[in-house]
Scaffold this motif. Structure first.
Motif, short mmCIF file in Angstrom:
data_model
loop_
_atom_site.label_atom_id
_atom_site.label_comp_id
_atom_site.label_asym_id
_atom_site.label_seq_id
_atom_site.Cartn_x
_atom_site.Cartn_y
_atom_site.Cartn_z
N ASP A 76 0.83 -1.21 0.00
CA ASP A 76 0.00 0.00 0.00
C ASP A 76 0.86 1.26 0.00
O ASP A 76 0.53 2.25 -0.66
CB ASP A 76 -0.93 0.00 1.22
CG ASP A 76 -2.05 -1.01 1.08
OD1 ASP A 76 -2.24 -1.54 -0.03
OD2 ASP A 76 -2.73 -1.29 2.09
N ALA A 77 1.97 1.22 0.74
CA ALA A 77 2.89 2.37 0.73
C ALA A 77 3.48 2.56 -0.66
O ALA A 77 3.67 3.69 -1.12
CB ALA A 77 3.99 2.15 1.76
N HIS A 78 3.78 1.46 -1.34
CA HIS A 78 4.28 1.54 -2.71
C HIS A 78 3.25 2.17 -3.64
O HIS A 78 3.58 2.97 -4.52
CB HIS A 78 4.63 0.14 -3.20
CG HIS A 78 5.27 0.09 -4.54
ND1 HIS A 78 4.55 -0.05 -5.71
CD2 HIS A 78 6.58 0.16 -4.92
CE1 HIS A 78 5.37 -0.07 -6.74
NE2 HIS A 78 6.61 0.05 -6.30
N GLN A 79 1.98 1.86 -3.41
CA GLN A 79 0.91 2.43 -4.21
C GLN A 79 0.81 3.95 -4.03
O GLN A 79 0.35 4.64 -4.94
CB GLN A 79 -0.43 1.80 -3.84
CG GLN A 79 -0.57 0.36 -4.23
CD GLN A 79 -0.64 0.20 -5.73
OE1 GLN A 79 0.40 0.07 -6.38
NE2 GLN A 79 -1.82 0.23 -6.29
N GLU A 91 10.21 -3.67 -3.18
CA GLU A 91 10.74 -2.43 -3.76
C GLU A 91 10.55 -1.26 -2.80
O GLU A 91 11.42 -0.40 -2.66
CB GLU A 91 10.04 -2.13 -5.08
CG GLU A 91 10.56 -0.88 -5.78
CD GLU A 91 9.85 -0.63 -7.09
OE1 GLU A 91 9.55 0.55 -7.39
OE2 GLU A 91 9.59 -1.61 -7.83
N GLN A 92 9.42 -1.25 -2.12
CA GLN A 92 9.14 -0.19 -1.16
C GLN A 92 9.98 -0.34 0.10
O GLN A 92 10.45 0.64 0.68
CB GLN A 92 7.65 -0.20 -0.80
CG GLN A 92 7.21 0.92 0.13
CD GLN A 92 7.29 2.29 -0.52
OE1 GLN A 92 7.24 2.39 -1.75
NE2 GLN A 92 7.43 3.32 0.29
N ARG A 93 10.15 -1.58 0.55
CA ARG A 93 10.89 -1.86 1.80
C ARG A 93 11.92 -2.96 1.53
O ARG A 93 11.65 -4.15 1.74
CB ARG A 93 9.94 -2.28 2.91
CG ARG A 93 9.05 -1.16 3.43
CD ARG A 93 8.23 -1.64 4.63
NE ARG A 93 9.09 -2.23 5.66
CZ ARG A 93 8.64 -2.99 6.67
NH1 ARG A 93 7.34 -3.23 6.78
NH2 ARG A 93 9.48 -3.50 7.55
N PRO A 94 13.10 -2.60 1.03
CA PRO A 94 14.10 -3.61 0.66
C PRO A 94 14.49 -4.55 1.79
O PRO A 94 14.92 -5.69 1.53
CB PRO A 94 15.29 -2.75 0.20
CG PRO A 94 14.68 -1.47 -0.24
CD PRO A 94 13.52 -1.23 0.68
#
Length: 286
Positions: free
Chosen positions: A185-188, A247-250
């Motif tokens: 959701d953060a990536h969105q 991708e958002q949180r490696p």
């Protein structure tokens, strides 16, 4: 504007990176068709012209799945104008739209290659209906407000479907479900080229924008419900969903690898069920 929801599935988590992924679009189309809120089609006949062709402008048409789903549910002659920025998808969509409506009336098609974020009321003038699928969550607030203003000023109803809500249920549960979902959701909602995407907030923002301008808005759920019969789609969705979260949180990469392996095995075995929340929105005027 690349409509990755319709094309590559990224807003829903699809795993193919190609903007021309007709394979992914074909895989998700049956789930899309089952999910769409058919009750929002019921008011449309009263909004469309009786004898003159209804002009339907499909924004970010992708492979043309909206036209294939909707054209045969409406009676009377129709003229579909398909918008996308990928010529290959436009060609496919044009060639695979139905040529007859529910009552046998003719359906004609033309295409326009363009940037959807720059459409104005003049571009939509004469439209009987504006449609889109899996598009809103890829827009910024400013872009949504511009699109809504264009629809209202042009006086055309809008049927905007399959926007993600940030609601995912997997059964059986796994301890990492919530963390992967939150990262996705953060990536969105990430910022791309200075644009902060709305992601799961898109439906609410769009509804509010229409209502501020005097439109009547109806929102209905349109979830994907994936089970053993959709194992291939579930696997593709999982790969993209987890990849976006990482991708958002490696720092999730290592645990996510094991998580994905477990989930893919369960999907292959027919043991995994997934509900991916979407919503459809119909905006009309008094």
């Amino acid at each position: 504007m690349t409509e990755r929801g319709e094309r590559t599935g990224q807003p829903d988590g699809g795993g193919d990176d190609s903007p021309y992924s007709l394979a992914w679009l074909g895989l998700r189309e049956p789930a899309d068709a089952r999910a769409r809120a058919g009750e929002l089609v019921e008011p449309l006949p009263g909004l469309l012209p009786g004898t003159a062709p209804a002009v339907i402008r499909d924004l970010g048409c992708g492979s043309g799945s909206m036209g294939r789903w909707l054209a045969g549910r409406l009676s009377g002659p129709q003229h579909w104008v398909l918008y996308d920025r990928e010529a290959g998808l436009l060609d496919h969509a044009r060639d695979h739209l139905p040529r007859t409506a529910a009552d046998g009336s003719p359906v004609s098609v033309r295409t326009r290659e363009c940037d959807l974020t720059r459409l104005t009321a003049d571009d939509l003038a004469g439209a009987s209906l504006v449609t889109a699928s899996a598009l809103l969550d890829l827009l910024s607030l400013a872009e949504v407000e511009r699109l809504v203003t264009a629809c209202v000023e042009a006086g055309c109803p809008a049927l905007l479907t399959l926007s993600v809500l940030g609601e995912v249920e997997l059964s059986p549960a796994d301890p990492l479900d919530a963390e992967i979902a939150a990262a996705f959701d953060a990536h969105q909602r990430r910022t791309v080229d200075g644009r902060r995407l709305l992601g799961p907030d898109a439906v609410q923002a769009t509804a509010e924008a229409f209502r501020r301008l005097g439109a009547e808005v109806r929102v209905r759920p349109s979830p994907w419900r994936l089970g053993p019969a959709e194992a291939e789609l579930t696997a593709q969705w999982l790969r993209g969903w987890v990849a976006a979260a990482v991708e958002q949180r490696p720092e999730l990469a290592a645990p996510a690898a094991g998580y994905l392996e477990r989930r893919l095995a369960a999907a292959t075995a027919g043991e995994l069920r997934v509900v991916v929340g979407h919503a459809d929105l119909l905006a009309t005027y008094g």
